[in-house]
Design a protein around this motif. Structure first.
Motif, PDB file in Angstrom:
ATOM      1  N   PHE A   1     -12.131  16.204  -4.649  1.00 52.18           N
ATOM      2  CA  PHE A   1     -12.526  15.763  -5.984  1.00 52.18           C
ATOM      3  C   PHE A   1     -11.673  14.580  -6.426  1.00 52.18           C
ATOM      4  N   PRO A   2     -12.305  13.505  -6.866  1.00 55.12           N
ATOM      5  CA  PRO A   2     -11.592  12.235  -7.085  1.00 55.12           C
ATOM      6  C   PRO A   2     -10.741  12.161  -8.349  1.00 55.12           C
ATOM      7  N   PHE A   3      -9.694  12.963  -8.404  1.00 57.98           N
ATOM      8  CA  PHE A   3      -8.727  12.843  -9.492  1.00 57.98           C
ATOM      9  C   PHE A   3      -7.327  12.912  -8.909  1.00 57.98           C
ATOM     10  N   TRP A   4      -6.369  12.274  -9.576  1.00 66.32           N
ATOM     11  CA  TRP A   4      -5.017  12.198  -9.050  1.00 66.32           C
ATOM     12  C   TRP A   4      -4.325  13.569  -8.992  1.00 66.32           C
ATOM     13  N   MET A   5      -4.626  14.432  -9.944  1.00 69.83           N
ATOM     14  CA  MET A   5      -3.870  15.688 -10.010  1.00 69.83           C
ATOM     15  C   MET A   5      -4.284  16.673  -8.910  1.00 69.83           C
ATOM     16  N   THR A   6      -5.383  16.389  -8.202  1.00 68.34           N
ATOM     17  CA  THR A   6      -5.810  17.289  -7.139  1.00 68.34           C
ATOM     18  C   THR A   6      -5.402  16.711  -5.784  1.00 68.34           C
ATOM     19  N   GLY A   7      -4.103  16.540  -5.590  1.00 71.62           N
ATOM     20  CA  GLY A   7      -3.600  15.932  -4.375  1.00 71.62           C
ATOM     21  C   GLY A   7      -3.613  16.883  -3.198  1.00 71.62           C
ATOM     22  N   PRO A   8      -3.608  16.342  -1.984  1.00 72.20           N
ATOM     23  CA  PRO A   8      -3.638  17.176  -0.778  1.00 72.20           C
ATOM     24  C   PRO A   8      -2.372  18.008  -0.592  1.00 72.20           C
ATOM     25  N   ALA A   9      -1.219  17.508  -1.039  1.00 73.06           N
ATOM     26  CA  ALA A   9       0.020  18.282  -0.898  1.00 73.06           C
ATOM     27  C   ALA A   9      -0.068  19.587  -1.689  1.00 73.06           C
ATOM     28  N   VAL A  10      -0.540  19.480  -2.934  1.00 72.46           N
ATOM     29  CA  VAL A  10      -0.726  20.682  -3.750  1.00 72.46           C
ATOM     30  C   VAL A  10      -1.810  21.569  -3.141  1.00 72.46           C
TER      31      VAL A  10
ATOM     32  N   ILE B   1       0.841  -1.207   0.000  1.00 73.66           N
ATOM     33  CA  ILE B   1       0.000   0.000   0.000  1.00 73.66           C
ATOM     34  C   ILE B   1       0.868   1.246   0.000  1.00 73.66           C
ATOM     35  N   THR B   2       1.875   1.260   0.864  1.00 81.18           N
ATOM     36  CA  THR B   2       2.738   2.437   0.995  1.00 81.18           C
ATOM     37  C   THR B   2       3.451   2.753  -0.312  1.00 81.18           C
ATOM     38  N   VAL B   3       4.052   1.743  -0.924  1.00 80.24           N
ATOM     39  CA  VAL B   3       4.782   1.942  -2.184  1.00 80.24           C
ATOM     40  C   VAL B   3       3.826   2.361  -3.291  1.00 80.24           C
ATOM     41  N   SER B   4       2.679   1.670  -3.383  1.00 82.90           N
ATOM     42  CA  SER B   4       1.706   1.991  -4.436  1.00 82.90           C
ATOM     43  C   SER B   4       1.169   3.405  -4.298  1.00 82.90           C
ATOM     44  N   HIS B   5       0.853   3.783  -3.069  1.00 84.73           N
ATOM     45  CA  HIS B   5       0.305   5.121  -2.851  1.00 84.73           C
ATOM     46  C   HIS B   5       1.347   6.195  -3.131  1.00 84.73           C
ATOM     47  N   PHE B   6       2.564   5.982  -2.647  1.00 88.99           N
ATOM     48  CA  PHE B   6       3.605   6.998  -2.804  1.00 88.99           C
ATOM     49  C   PHE B   6       3.939   7.242  -4.271  1.00 88.99           C
ATOM     50  N   PHE B   7       4.015   6.174  -5.063  1.00 87.93           N
ATOM     51  CA  PHE B   7       4.431   6.314  -6.460  1.00 87.93           C
ATOM     52  C   PHE B   7       3.263   6.486  -7.432  1.00 87.93           C
ATOM     53  N   PHE B   8       2.100   5.928  -7.100  1.00 93.22           N
ATOM     54  CA  PHE B   8       1.013   5.907  -8.087  1.00 93.22           C
ATOM     55  C   PHE B   8      -0.280   6.545  -7.601  1.00 93.22           C
ATOM     56  N   GLY B   9      -0.316   6.998  -6.362  1.00 93.93           N
ATOM     57  CA  GLY B   9      -1.472   7.757  -5.918  1.00 93.93           C
ATOM     58  C   GLY B   9      -2.462   6.981  -5.069  1.00 93.93           C
TER      59      GLY B   9
ATOM     60  N   ILE C   1      -0.707   8.053   5.212  1.00 90.42           N
ATOM     61  CA  ILE C   1       0.364   8.329   4.246  1.00 90.42           C
ATOM     62  C   ILE C   1       0.214   9.743   3.686  1.00 90.42           C
ATOM     63  N   GLU C   2      -1.008  10.122   3.352  1.00 92.09           N
ATOM     64  CA  GLU C   2      -1.231  11.464   2.805  1.00 92.09           C
ATOM     65  C   GLU C   2      -1.073  12.539   3.882  1.00 92.09           C
ATOM     66  N   LEU C   3      -1.397  12.197   5.121  1.00 90.77           N
ATOM     67  CA  LEU C   3      -1.166  13.112   6.224  1.00 90.77           C
ATOM     68  C   LEU C   3       0.321  13.437   6.351  1.00 90.77           C
ATOM     69  N   LEU C   4       1.155  12.417   6.262  1.00 88.18           N
ATOM     70  CA  LEU C   4       2.601  12.626   6.320  1.00 88.18           C
ATOM     71  C   LEU C   4       3.082  13.504   5.179  1.00 88.18           C
ATOM     72  N   MET C   5       2.582  13.227   3.985  1.00 94.46           N
ATOM     73  CA  MET C   5       2.991  13.993   2.815  1.00 94.46           C
ATOM     74  C   MET C   5       2.601  15.464   2.950  1.00 94.46           C
ATOM     75  N   VAL C   6       1.402  15.714   3.467  1.00101.95           N
ATOM     76  CA  VAL C   6       0.937  17.096   3.622  1.00101.95           C
ATOM     77  C   VAL C   6       1.804  17.847   4.626  1.00101.95           C
TER      78      VAL C   6
ATOM     79  N   VAL D   1      -1.967   5.355 -14.371  1.00 99.95           N
ATOM     80  CA  VAL D   1      -1.188   6.451 -13.795  1.00 99.95           C
ATOM     81  C   VAL D   1       0.120   6.632 -14.560  1.00 99.95           C
ATOM     82  N   ILE D   2       0.785   5.523 -14.881  1.00103.05           N
ATOM     83  CA  ILE D   2       2.052   5.594 -15.611  1.00103.05           C
ATOM     84  C   ILE D   2       1.843   6.191 -17.001  1.00103.05           C
ATOM     85  N   VAL D   3       0.802   5.738 -17.700  1.00100.55           N
ATOM     86  CA  VAL D   3       0.505   6.266 -19.030  1.00100.55           C
ATOM     87  C   VAL D   3       0.183   7.756 -18.950  1.00100.55           C
ATOM     88  N   GLY D   4      -0.624   8.147 -17.951  1.00100.60           N
ATOM     89  CA  GLY D   4      -0.951   9.558 -17.783  1.00100.60           C
ATOM     90  C   GLY D   4       0.278  10.406 -17.518  1.00100.60           C
ATOM     91  N   PHE D   5       1.223   9.854 -16.741  1.00102.35           N
ATOM     92  CA  PHE D   5       2.461  10.573 -16.449  1.00102.35           C
ATOM     93  C   PHE D   5       3.253  10.849 -17.719  1.00102.35           C
TER      94      PHE D   5
END
Length: 219
Positions: A139-148, A49-57, A82-87, A208-212
């Protein structure tokens, strides 16, 4: 860094947030270590979970958690943490580097990209204030992350407490929504083929990889 500057740094609110974030990263690392020593089966799931979330959202982390057979509560809590730590880390480092109080070296490139993303969405979000920031994070999209989102809150000159509480509440609700949707989807897929949940997780990672690469080549 001079001792006087370092001492002043840790007295600032941003410095204290960084200390809290760093401490929580240490606690999470100890949690993974404890799981590795006493619960090797769940340790593999937590690490995945940690690796997947950190690299792929978020969606990838939640999907992998369900595919590994974890409960919805566990999946939501781990991904939210994980997102709490990132924020906490990104928010504090951005402010300290933005005000030239801390040199973060190569990490500054990633911070600058986050700043550019924040500037892109800021004009629209600023019209609606805290509500706009909440919707942006939820909003449920990858580009609207909590860190940003946390960086946008700072650029909007919101108080630390307002920014972090809005971003983290939106993040928690977003994780719950994703968990509900993916649990339903993977449950339906598992009724057809037991291997289907892992296939869904792999598909999400590939998207996610293709979108990147699409975004990178379009630039």
């Amino acid at each position: 860094m001079p001792e006087e500057t370092k001492s002043r740094l840790w007295k600032l609110s941003e410095g204290k947030i960084l200390i809290v974030g760093t401490g929580m990263v240490a606690l999470f690392t100890l949690f993974l270590l404890f799981s590795w020593l006493f619960f090797p089966d769940t340790y593999q799931a937590y690490t995945a979970i940690t690796v997947s979330h950190f690299f792929f959202g978020r969606a990838a982390g939640i999907s992998v958690g369900f595919a590994a057979g974890l409960s919805s509560f566990t999946v939501v809590i781990i991904n939210f943490f994980i997102e709490l730590l990132m924020v906490l880390i990104v928010y504090s480092l951005f402010i300290l580097s933005w005000n030239r109080l801390l040199n973060i070296g190569k990490f500054g490139t990633w911070i600058e990209k986050s700043h550019q993303s924040a500037q892109k969405y800021r004009p629209v979000i600023e019209k609606y204030g805290v509500y706009g920031l909440f919707l942006f994070v939820w909003f449920p999209f990858w580009m609207t992350g909590p860190a940003v989102g946390s960086i946008i809150g700072y650029l909007m000159e919101l108080r630390h407490r307002t920014t972090l509480s809005t971003v983290l509440i939106g993040t928690l609700i977003a994780n719950i929504c994703w968990a509900w949707f993916l649990q339903f989807l993977q449950g339906w897929a598992a009724s057809i083929d037991p291997r289907a949940p892992w296939l869904i997780a792999i598909v999400i990672v590939m998207l996610v990889i293709v979108g990147f690469f699409i975004r990178r080549f379009s630039r």
